[in-house]
Write an enzyme that holds these catalytic residues in place. Sequence first.
Site, PDB file in Angstrom:
ATOM      1  N   GLU A  49       0.950  -1.167   0.386  1.00  0.00           N
ATOM      2  CA  GLU A  49       0.216   0.133   0.002  1.00  0.00           C
ATOM      3  C   GLU A  49       0.705   1.306   0.076  1.00  0.00           C
ATOM      4  O   GLU A  49       1.933   1.553   0.954  1.00  0.00           O
ATOM      5  CB  GLU A  49      -0.350   0.106   1.293  1.00  0.00           C
ATOM      6  CG  GLU A  49      -2.124  -1.121   1.686  1.00  0.00           C
ATOM      7  CD  GLU A  49      -2.354  -0.758   2.635  1.00  0.00           C
ATOM      8  OE1 GLU A  49      -2.653  -0.180   3.480  1.00  0.00           O
ATOM      9  OE2 GLU A  49      -2.972  -1.934   3.048  1.00  0.00           O
ATOM     10  N   ASP A  60      -5.081   7.814  10.992  1.00  0.00           N
ATOM     11  CA  ASP A  60      -3.970   7.375  11.328  1.00  0.00           C
ATOM     12  C   ASP A  60      -3.459   7.665  12.944  1.00  0.00           C
ATOM     13  O   ASP A  60      -3.592   8.898  13.399  1.00  0.00           O
ATOM     14  CB  ASP A  60      -2.576   7.920   9.967  1.00  0.00           C
ATOM     15  CG  ASP A  60      -3.213   7.392   8.821  1.00  0.00           C
ATOM     16  OD1 ASP A  60      -3.033   5.619   8.847  1.00  0.00           O
ATOM     17  OD2 ASP A  60      -3.501   7.929   7.492  1.00  0.00           O
TER      18      ASP A  60
END
Length: 270
Positions: A49, A60
């Site tokens: 990714e 995140d």
Amino acid sequence: MTALQRKLAEARAEGRAALVGYYPAGLPDVDSSVRVIEAMVAGGCDVIEVGLPYSDPTMDGPVIQQASDAALAAGTTPKDVLAVVRATAETGAAALVMSYWNPIEQYGVDAFAADMAAAGGAGVITPDLIPEEAGPWIRASDASGLDRIFLVAPSSTDQRLKLTCDASRGFVYAASLMGVTGTRDKVAATARKLVQRVRGATRDSGLPVCVGLGISNGAQAAEVASYADGVIVGSGFCRRVLDAPDLDTACAQVRDFAAELAEGVRSAAR
């Protein structure tokens, strides 16, 4: 079949889960990020990714936020991300992009899909895009032959699981816990149950399920690989690069970490 679908099928044929590694393009610079990704693949990652750095990464945790901030400070652009995708595809790994929706929308949905496919990318993960609002992306990804990966979480209702799985192609991303990315001491207890619920929603399609959020070592990778089709790791790779004194050391540590994870997914009883 896309490169992603082939990699997942090959792993399944070997009786194991695929190892999926995340790394942001441009950390610490574009060329160096390619070297890090090459080390990840050399260590055993099947799928990469490539992160598109974004200034407001709501999913995140602090490690990937720090990595994204550094990549943005280095001047990384979406065009740079696509260059990293091209280099990643050349390693033989399946190349994905993981991006929040705003950068794709600003780039131009159709243009991004076409340029991603031209770079050899297999698909895109869009963590903050839900299927009900993904009409333009569904059309663009269909036109360019890209896989589209949506996320499900432990809080997802059965109805939402079915809706999300039906809209996904390549795999469905099962976020193992309610929280942000980051390594943890143990895999969330909710992960196995979530995968079982997704299996029910994908009984007809057989869509693979990959699990992310919190995996930090080979033992955890083996645990998740025993019930999922793919094991997704990101913060552990970023942390090793952020902490390394130089790029050569970073690449060596990343390669060793990938090898540990790869051994874990291959040792899992399935």
